[in-house]
Design an enzyme around this catalytic site. Structure first.
Site, PDB file in Angstrom:
ATOM      1  N   LYS A  73       0.813  -1.209   0.000  1.00  0.00           N
ATOM      2  CA  LYS A  73       0.000   0.000   0.000  1.00  0.00           C
ATOM      3  C   LYS A  73       0.853   1.269   0.000  1.00  0.00           C
ATOM      4  O   LYS A  73       0.353   2.355   0.285  1.00  0.00           O
ATOM      5  CB  LYS A  73      -0.951  -0.021   1.194  1.00  0.00           C
ATOM      6  N   ARG A  97     -12.027  -3.003  11.372  1.00  0.00           N
ATOM      7  CA  ARG A  97     -12.647  -3.791  12.419  1.00  0.00           C
ATOM      8  C   ARG A  97     -14.012  -4.338  12.014  1.00  0.00           C
ATOM      9  O   ARG A  97     -14.653  -5.045  12.768  1.00  0.00           O
ATOM     10  CB  ARG A  97     -12.804  -2.940  13.685  1.00  0.00           C
TER      11      ARG A  97
END
Length: 291
Positions: free
Chosen positions: A51, A257
């Site tokens: 990334k 999450r």
């Protein structure tokens, strides 16, 4: 945070636009870099590592950028209007033919090209790397198995295991493996560990050269994913309801999450399911980067 294929595609497009060309304007608006002027340097190339993006120049210096949650690079022809707020601009790299404008790039750094490993040396093998081979796959599997008490979904997101998987592919890989994201890595069979690695690379490769991200093989609106962002809708396989819950990955990144899963197709441990009609966690949007 964008998936590795988003960063890969951004890097390839920037490379096509800038490589081999001299900068007529090289403006950095990041607070730590505003005194630097990159004009006059020639871009050798732009490469992605997971990334992370590195724009390499002919004087042995690289410009490192990371999208974080909302960063992006836009490409324009000279003289064309730019899309985006001026106060969000962090970098402008312009040649005679193209202009690359970096918006909301919170992480920017200039460093010697020879020292790029200082920022990415701790990462696992790049799932979209040019040097991917059987040894790289074996190394990812070794790193995946290194903590048997870790939940699979959390391990897949750890860039120290392998570079490139984000929340979208975490959800889709677990679904295609037919295991719960909360399954402990130590409870996976050897074949399942192989599948975790192969599916991660396969899905990223499938979408690396296009802005659309499909894991189903269907590019139609609303048909691109198996479970990702389909909370409360019918599972494409069994028609049970796709559920949404939190999976704490040990960071402050709320998006990472969120876990999407089908409790029927993905047996194994999972949080207590909400009562019918209970409010579910807010769903996240898909690919954020624009070019």
């Amino acid at each position: 945070m964008p998936e590795g294929d988003t960063v890969f595609l951004a890097g390839r497009r920037l490379d096509d636009a800038l490589a081999g060309r001299e900068l007529t304007r090289g403006e950095l608006r990041h607070p730590r870099l505003i005194e630097h002027d990159l004009a006059g340097r020639t871009v050798l190339g732009v490469v992605s590592v997971g990334k992370h993006l590195f724009t390499r120049f002919d004087d042995g210096i690289s410009l490192h950028s990371h999208f974080r949650m909302d960063g992006t690079w836009h490409l324009y022809r000279p003289g064309r209007p730019w899309r985006g707020a001026k106060h969000d601009i962090r970098a402008i790299l312009e040649t005679d033919e193209r202009v690359a404008v970096g918006f909301r790039l919170h992480d920017l750094e200039l460093l010697p090209t020879a020292e790029e490993d200082r920022l990415v040396g701790h990462l696992g093998p790049d799932l979209l790397g040019d040097n991917w081979d059987d040894a790289a796959a074996a190394e990812v599997k070794r790193r995946l198995r290194a903590d048997p008490d870790r939940e699979l979904g959390t391990a897949l997101l750890d860039q120290r295991v392998a570079c490139g998987v984000g929340n979208l592919y975490k959800a889709e890989v677990c679904f295609l493996m037919k295991v719960s994201p909360w399954t402990k890595v130590g409870d996976l069979t050897d074949r399942q560990c192989d599948d975790a690695v192969s599916w991660s690379r396969r899905l990223l490769e499938r979408n690396a050269w296009r802005p659309e991200q499909s894991t189903t093989g269907d590019l139609g609106d609303g048909a691109q994913h198996w479970v990702f962002e389909r909370g409360g809708r019918a599972c494409r396989r069994c028609r049970d309801v796709v559920r949404v819950s939190r999976q704490d990955d040990g960071t402050k990144d709320v998006e990472d999450r969120v876990a999407y899963f089908c409790p029927t197709c993905q047996p194994g441990p999972h949080p207590e399911l909400p009562r019918r009609g209970a409010r579910r966690p807010q769903q996240q949007t898909g690919r954020r980067a624009r070019y």
